[in-house]
Design a protein around this motif. Sequence first.
Motif, short mmCIF file in Angstrom:
data_model
loop_
_atom_site.label_atom_id
_atom_site.label_comp_id
_atom_site.label_asym_id
_atom_site.label_seq_id
_atom_site.Cartn_x
_atom_site.Cartn_y
_atom_site.Cartn_z
N GLY B 200 10.91 21.47 -25.28
CA GLY B 200 9.64 21.35 -24.56
C GLY B 200 9.24 22.71 -24.03
N SER B 201 8.06 22.80 -23.39
CA SER B 201 7.63 24.14 -22.96
C SER B 201 8.56 24.70 -21.91
N GLN B 202 9.19 23.84 -21.10
CA GLN B 202 10.08 24.36 -20.08
C GLN B 202 11.23 25.15 -20.70
N GLU B 223 -2.60 32.34 -10.45
CA GLU B 223 -2.72 31.81 -9.09
C GLU B 223 -4.09 31.16 -8.94
N PRO B 224 -4.21 29.84 -8.88
CA PRO B 224 -3.12 28.87 -8.97
C PRO B 224 -2.59 28.77 -10.40
N GLY B 225 -1.39 28.19 -10.54
CA GLY B 225 -0.78 28.14 -11.87
C GLY B 225 0.18 26.97 -12.04
N TYR B 226 0.92 27.05 -13.14
CA TYR B 226 1.85 25.97 -13.50
C TYR B 226 3.19 26.22 -12.80
N ARG B 227 3.47 25.43 -11.78
CA ARG B 227 4.61 25.77 -10.94
C ARG B 227 5.97 25.56 -11.59
N PHE B 228 6.08 24.59 -12.52
CA PHE B 228 7.39 24.43 -13.17
C PHE B 228 7.72 25.67 -14.00
N GLY B 229 6.68 26.25 -14.60
CA GLY B 229 6.89 27.49 -15.34
C GLY B 229 7.33 28.61 -14.39
N GLU B 300 2.16 32.85 -23.89
CA GLU B 300 0.96 32.03 -24.00
C GLU B 300 1.39 30.56 -24.03
N ASP B 301 1.15 29.84 -22.95
CA ASP B 301 1.51 28.43 -22.87
C ASP B 301 0.28 27.62 -23.29
N GLY B 343 9.26 20.70 -28.35
CA GLY B 343 8.23 21.72 -28.29
C GLY B 343 8.64 22.84 -29.22
N TYR B 344 7.89 23.94 -29.19
CA TYR B 344 8.21 25.03 -30.11
C TYR B 344 7.76 26.36 -29.55
N LEU B 345 8.41 27.39 -30.06
CA LEU B 345 8.11 28.78 -29.75
C LEU B 345 7.70 29.46 -31.04
N VAL B 346 6.74 30.39 -30.96
CA VAL B 346 6.49 31.29 -32.08
C VAL B 346 6.92 32.68 -31.62
N ILE B 347 7.92 33.22 -32.29
CA ILE B 347 8.61 34.43 -31.86
C ILE B 347 8.22 35.61 -32.74
N PRO B 348 7.85 36.76 -32.15
CA PRO B 348 7.63 37.95 -32.98
C PRO B 348 8.86 38.20 -33.84
N LYS B 349 8.63 38.59 -35.09
CA LYS B 349 9.73 38.62 -36.06
C LYS B 349 10.93 39.44 -35.62
#
Lengths: 497, 497
Positions: B200-202, B223-229, B300-301, B343-349
């Motif tokens: 997941g994104s967490q 601010e304000p933002g996603y507090r779990f992040g 980037e979420d 969830g998923y991540l896209v990672i720079p190579k």
Amino acid sequence: MASSVVPVISIDRNGAKPVHRQIYDSYREAIMQGNLRPGQKIPSTRLFAVELGVSRYPVIEAYAQLVAEGYFESRVGAATIVSQDFPDRFTTAAPALVKESLNSPSSRVSARRTALVGQLRASQWTRGLGAFGVGQVAYDQFPLQVWSRLVARRTRKMNVRSFHYGEQMGSIMLRQTVANYLRTARSVHCEPEQIMIVSGSQQAIAITARVLLDPESSIWIEEPGYRFGADVFTLAGCNLVPVPVDKEGINVSEGIRRDRMARAALVTPSHQFPLGFTMSAARRLQLLTWAQDHGAWILEDDYDSEYRYESLPIPSLQGMDAHGRVIYIGTFSKVLFPSLRLGYLVIPKDLIEFFLKTRHAMDLAPPTFYQDVVSDFIAEGHFERHIRRMRLLYRERRSLLVDSISEEFGEAVEIDGSEAGMHLVVSFKTSIDDRSVAERAGQQNLWVWPLTASYLKTPEKTGFILGFGSTASSDIPVAVRTLKKLVKEAPSRPIAI
Amino acid sequence: MASSVVPVISIDRNGAKPVHRQIYDSYREAIMQGNLRPGQKIPSTRLFAVELGVSRYPVIEAYAQLVAEGYFESRVGAATIVSQDFPDRFTTAAPALVKESLNSPSSRVSARRTALVGQLRASQWTRGLGAFGVGQVAYDQFPLQVWSRLVARRTRKMNVRSFHYGEQMGSIMLRQTVANYLRTARSVHCEPEQIMIVSGSQQAIAITARVLLDPESSIWIEEPGYRFGADVFTLAGCNLVPVPVDKEGINVSEGIRRDRMARAALVTPSHQFPLGFTMSAARRLQLLTWAQDHGAWILEDDYDSEYRYESLPIPSLQGMDAHGRVIYIGTFSKVLFPSLRLGYLVIPKDLIEFFLKTRHAMDLAPPTFYQDVVSDFIAEGHFERHIRRMRLLYRERRSLLVDSISEEFGEAVEIDGSEAGMHLVVSFKTSIDDRSVAERAGQQNLWVWPLTASYLKTPEKTGFILGFGSTASSDIPVAVRTLKKLVKEAPSRPIAI
């Protein structure tokens, strides 16, 4: 791979450019940039028009032009696709990626702690599926029919609540079942509220490390020991103190001599990994006393205590602990299957809140579905039955493996740890280059682990960890002969590295 | 809860004590210590004798005595159980736990970084299932029949390989499907090898934090933002730099003024959480330029970009990045369901290896089963269909909610972020105590989030984040009226806290 996902195209109805031209340009750019790939399905003109909120005519016009110019391929009675003749080099190399490849990785990573990643050793021999794979269970003996039935039943029962985030500690039903099992079968002192369901022992160790250790904290690591567990502390920037293991388990006196004030110890008392010894009662008391006296923590990794062949399971270290210094770690990977990714922690009551919040910041909560299935599987008695069946099977495989090794290698080796679990250790009286043998064995689908890879410092022994969980009895003699051949071909080498 | 697990009992056949007495003593102790609980099933004498490798007679003798003394309860035609009349106080309070409760928690935790846990704020309003729950989808609209069919099919297809540890990056099939989807629908530049499947994104944020930031590293937080992040970085010991958000998204100039040399920025460009704004093209370029110039990273979420009501989805920030500075984060929680934990991540190579090894030390690999099911779900078109259906449904719920709010609250409030996603923000022109309203709302099964809880520092606005994903249209007007009542009853308070 086909998909009729509508690409990101924005239309400006009041723009100077006609709508059909905007659509044409957007598709062309998406194809040139590689966002649309050869053979990929394109949404129908109807769907596309609806999604963009435009009339269908400009869409038809744009599509016709894209077909005419060879960007699209239109097939009678089938969906339009991106032309398959399009040369790949135009469509896969996005500019960003080309540029990156010019830089060396190290020039871009700016966190000091990524340097720690470099200290983790490669481990190509851990991933293969085949004879001697360590941590591999008898997959073909898993009661798949029972499992399928439970999965189907749970899927039918899914409701609003089962789609929502589950309990952060894990489902209460599974935690009750696990607590019950651990009290009875492992003499663990616990209530369901102390059980946290995690994705396996690795996550259990990772959470514990974050709660109880700081960067620079020292931790005793069994030498030889479980390297994936040790990796957690390496990445956390901790100071790993290798403490030798003998037939009574970790040598506590030596640990105290090396680092009396260590913050924690990671141990495998029931079945030392990899050597297979059981920690003696005297050592257990000595370890608990040290922890209590110095405010240190003991991480008890009880990864495969269910399988003992010469005696009954022995009680957990946690059950002997009167001061809440032990974090107990268990997994379903060895008794069910590893791809399930389910394990559990037993947390001293006063630390539950710290573990809970730390876990929340790592992954919020565990997935719920398989927790319910496992809970049913245990409650209906399949778990116990499966363990009993596997114990008989593994005992047979173990005996065959011991016999084959004795026959092929004779006096040249010693066998340790065959009284329990799903692996044993064969070590050579004259040291060999076990890593290069393991690498070459992998090419023949034999997934032995080199014993030297389990040491943090200078290995005392060379040899192999041989898993027998997933190795069919009929394959064992041949596999051992192949291993012997590989060892014979390998150059011997001095013990010191 | 019944179980016939054999308790840990060791028998010394050559001991001075007769075997039946050893069995009796062991059971009695297990019951007194609470390892066996009232009502718990006891294995049959036959099974017990086989497991311990003793004759059945001493077992029968011991059991008879335990029944006679009231420890066991024997029932005709049913399994023997631990006596249910046994007073609970003898069986649940293990000595270790009693002792612990005397200590205060803080006296035992020795890691400096557990102090960071205390900085995480409680969030009782995030767990309930009911009207206005944020991040909750229309669970009752999920195509459960299709899903069940895919689950059943995948379960039938399980084989040796599906039981073994899966790929550490995630199943290649799902990664191909996700790459394809992201390129088309989100203009993300990516190849399957850059996709990492996470829980997941967490977890995506947690892995990224560990790879790219050190303790003490600064990171821009909306601010304000996603507090779990934000919690991830708090626990990692990072320095959180709140950067204000306006209608164009994060204020990059202000970020530069506050901490030009920050290591990273956590942003939600498609749909700012919680305010709902879309980051403007100018800001995007400014952010990317800052990152490139200072070697900073952008997380980037893109948590719910699939749902836009006023315009088509806009391309990802990652797709505009020519220098590989963006880590793209997506989740299936919002388009499928949260308990899936995928969830998923896209990672720079050039960073793939660092992410992979770090992930390995956190949880080895993701569970495999649901990855295959989701892959099928997407490949067969159900995913797209479901998104389209939900977009219509959420649009209707959104409109109803906006209308109801306008009707009940009129000019007293402003509504933001209703163009997209599954939540909107209602803020009050005269500040209110949104936290206490949210707490009382929870008691009435309304799970509004107080807006002030999304601020790291002094809140600029007070109000609520209202989720409408799981709130049925027919319930919306009533729920809004209830909320109005609660607001009216609450004391107003000055903005500064």
